[in-house]
Enzyme design. Structure first.
Site, PDB file in Angstrom:
ATOM      1  N   ASP A  69       0.983  -1.299   0.229  1.00 14.36           N
ATOM      2  CA  ASP A  69       0.086   0.003   0.189  1.00 14.36           C
ATOM      3  C   ASP A  69       0.829   1.291  -0.070  1.00 14.36           C
ATOM      4  O   ASP A  69       1.689   1.345  -0.931  1.00 14.36           O
ATOM      5  CB  ASP A  69      -0.961  -0.124   1.175  1.00 14.36           C
ATOM      6  CG  ASP A  69      -1.986   1.051   1.132  1.00 14.36           C
ATOM      7  OD1 ASP A  69      -2.146   1.770   0.109  1.00 14.36           O
ATOM      8  OD2 ASP A  69      -2.838   0.991   2.235  1.00 14.36           O
ATOM      9  N   ARG A  84       2.137  10.772  -5.234  1.00 18.18           N
ATOM     10  CA  ARG A  84       1.760  10.976  -4.046  1.00 18.18           C
ATOM     11  C   ARG A  84       3.220  11.210  -3.256  1.00 18.18           C
ATOM     12  O   ARG A  84       3.445  10.575  -2.199  1.00 18.18           O
ATOM     13  CB  ARG A  84       1.200   9.695  -3.460  1.00 18.18           C
ATOM     14  CG  ARG A  84      -0.165   9.677  -3.845  1.00 18.18           C
ATOM     15  CD  ARG A  84      -0.956   8.457  -2.981  1.00 18.18           C
ATOM     16  NE  ARG A  84      -2.246   7.955  -3.378  1.00 18.18           N
ATOM     17  CZ  ARG A  84      -3.022   7.260  -2.831  1.00 18.18           C
ATOM     18  NH1 ARG A  84      -2.885   6.476  -1.818  1.00 18.18           N
ATOM     19  NH2 ARG A  84      -4.439   7.139  -3.466  1.00 18.18           N
TER      20      ARG A  84
END
Length: 243
Positions: free
Chosen positions: A81, A136
């Site tokens: 993740d 990100r």
């Protein structure tokens, strides 16, 4: 308590970290493998000089009003993740001199678009990190985030994204071969403020900006590394075995 890690330590999933802990890798080969650290409702935590690789979840997750956390001189790579997620009311987090590499979703600030209780929290600083991952770097919702003197190296998707009323200041960074250095809003998320100043763009796209964001000097004084020195300094001094 100071916990020293020598060599490789294999975990199974996410391991909780309590308050008032320093977790420090010894030398240049200290490694957290096959798991990650979960910081939930804790404070006064330092994580330094460790390589995180192969977590089936996050490498480091900071959440539930955790505060005063320092993530420094680590290498984070190949988690399932996020490499470093900061969310659910966490605040006063410094992310410095780390290498983020070989990953897609690097660092999320803010849980999701509907988690409006993150407003007033998520005060985070990123400085002198080496980003070699896809996106990100970070992606921010609701928080106040200062991003300075980082080196973005062949980031394939985007560098920084300010969304959902976030306030982000991006300054003194070097973006090399980054398609979209800075975005205002992303996918389904609405826009935030993003102030862009004094950055270098080498083979990169045009950054987006919006609004006035916030003044980082309200929190601390910070000397900026001269722009011509950022990439060389970060490549030489970020990551493990450098403290």
């Amino acid at each position: 308590m100071v916990v020293q890690v020598s060599g490789a330590l294999a975990l199974s999933g996410m391991t909780p970290v309590g308050s008032n802990k320093t977790i420090l890798g010894i030398g240049s080969d200290a490694k957290i493998a096959n798991g990650g650290f979960n910081l939930s409702n804790v404070n006064n935590v330092i994580i330094r000089n460790l390589t995180f690789e192969g977590s089936p979840d996050d490498a480091i997750n900071i959440q539930d009003s955790s505060h005063h956390v320092w993530i420094d001189h680590n290498v984070l790579t190949k988690a399932n993740d996020g490499l470093l997620d900061i969310k659910r009311g966490a605040s006063y987090v410094t992310v410095s001199w780390n290498v983020f590499r070989e990953h897609t979703k690097t660092s999320l600030v803010g849980h999701d678009d509907s988690f409006t209780s993150d407003r007033g929290a998520l005060k985070v600083t990123y400085h002198h990190n080496w980003f070699r991952s896809d996106q990100r770097n970070p992606r921010v919702r609701f928080g106040e985030v200062h991003v300075f003197n980082n080196y973005y190296d062949a980031v394939r998707s985007y560098g920084v994204a300010s969304t959902q009323d976030a306030k982000v200041v991006v300054e003194g960074n070097v973006f090399k071969n980054v398609r979209q250095p800075a975005l205002v809003g992303y996918e389904e998320s609405g826009p935030g403020d993003l102030v862009e100043r004094g950055n270098a763009y080498d083979g990169s796209g045009t950054p987006q900006s919006r609004g006035e964001a916030f003044d980082p000097t309200a929190y601390y004084a910070y000397p900026l590394t001269p722009l011509s020195e950022v990439s060389g300094l970060v490549q030489a001094a970020a990551g493990v075995g450098k403290i």
